[in-house]
Design an enzyme around this catalytic site. Structure first.
Site, mmCIF file in Angstrom:
data_model
loop_
_atom_site.group_PDB
_atom_site.id
_atom_site.type_symbol
_atom_site.label_atom_id
_atom_site.label_comp_id
_atom_site.label_asym_id
_atom_site.label_seq_id
_atom_site.Cartn_x
_atom_site.Cartn_y
_atom_site.Cartn_z
ATOM 1 C CG ASN A 16 -3.930 2.660 -18.485
ATOM 2 O OD1 ASN A 16 -4.986 2.409 -19.446
ATOM 3 N ND2 ASN A 16 -4.436 2.833 -17.162
ATOM 4 C CG ASP A 205 -0.622 9.598 -11.815
ATOM 5 O OD1 ASP A 205 -1.602 9.410 -10.871
ATOM 6 O OD2 ASP A 205 -0.636 9.206 -13.008
#
Length: 330
Positions: A16, A205
């Site tokens: 991320n 997710d």
């Protein structure tokens, strides 16, 4: 029991914006290891060839973040077999290749069933494993019966649909709920035309992460995943809708329910169906990686209030279990 080891270096496209590897990426790696070892085992004797399909993932905690440049070592071991299923225990260790430091990041239990290559709707028998102790088989049988019962109990939720709401208020369920629509292509599937369980978990997710980020407007990471149940196979050519909605918030965590629906658009004989479901728990982090308070969810409808209380019950149950594990033994 068989043992499998898979190392993989973590790259920028695995992470991320904060540099932590996505929880979905870790889940996908865990499932790949489980699929390899269980398929190998199920084909270890002469007989009809098969491929192992993921049926369930038990609760998985993300004990420590994995960062770009680290090597993830995924180890998988078969720990129990029933007549038609295989239990696989998977551990993930992260290694800094600069210092050699290693740490445990994940422990997971997965259940697979062998499907015939000639007819993927046919479940085959599993070759038995040899246990070093009689207690191992008894303990495994108890785990098998428990997960079988829990899988049956999840089916009552299969009628739930996440509906969009116009102009929702901040911190309500409708404000952060999100959906992703994905056309299942060949790269998502096994050689036999149905979706890898790890691909589905990664998408789940991602949607849960979007819900969490919309709710708190900060960097978020996966803290744990409750049991993921795979109710039916998803075939190549289906359009899947992955929907996520906030169900509960504590002071520092968020529980998000994720539902996966499959629509066989090229097959008029089959209607849209629920393929998978799970609860994901996320935490909010500062730029320095410190835990932040979570804005409290505002449930509006009776169904939302009911799901909030159910989520609170799961949270308190897990909190009590963790406290019991950390208490010193007499």
């Amino acid at each position: 029991p068989s043992l499998l080891l898979l190392p993989r270096i973590m790259r920028p496209d695995d992470a991320n914006v904060a540099g932590n590897v996505h929880g979905g990426t870790i889940l996908k790696m865990i499932e790949e290891a489980g699929a390899i070892i269980s398929t190998r085992h199920c084909n270890s004797q002469n007989g009809e060839r098969c491929v192992a399909a993921l049926a369930r993932v038990e609760r998985t905690d993300f004990l420590s973040p994995v960062c770009i440049g680290e090597v993830a070592h995924v180890s998988a071991e078969i720990t129990y077999t029933s007549k038609h299923s295989v239990e696989v225990q998977v551990n993930v260790m992260s290694e800094s290749i600069l210092t050699g430091t290693k740490k445990l990041t994940n422990k997971a239990t997965l259940w697979y069933v062998p499907l015939s290559l000639k007819n993927v709707d046919k479940v085959l028998e599993v070759p038995p494993v040899v246990y070093s102790r009689q207690e191992q088989e008894e303990e495994g049988r108890k785990r098998y019966e428990a997960q079988k019962l829990e899988r049956m109990e999840t089916k009552w939720r299969n009628g739930d649909i996440v509906q969009p709401v116009l102009n929702p208020e901040p911190y309500t369920v409708s404000y952060s709920q999100s959906s992703l629509i994905h056309l299942v292509g060949p790269s998502d599937c096994t050689l036999h035309g149905f979706v890898h369980g790890g691909v589905t978990m990664k998408l789940m997710d991602e949607v849960a992460g979007i819900v969490a980020a919309r709710h708190c407007k900060t960097n978020i990471v996966t803290a744990s995943v409750d049991a993921i149940n795979f109710h039916d196979k998803i075939r190549k050519g289906c359009v899947i809708t992955i929907s996520g909605r906030m169900t509960f918030t504590s002071n520092k965590s968020m529980e998000i329910e994720v539902l996966v629906d499959a629509d066989p658009v090229v097959d008029n004989s089959q209607k849209r169906y629920r393929a998978a479901s799970a609860f994901f728990t996320y935490v909010s982090l500062s730029a320095e990686g410190r835990s932040l308070p979570v804005p409290q969810l505002v449930p509006e409808t009776e169904d939302e209030k009911k799901r909030f209380e159910e989520g609170k019950g799961r949270y308190l149950q897990m909190k009590a279990k963790r406290q019991g594990q950390t208490e010193p033994q007499p």
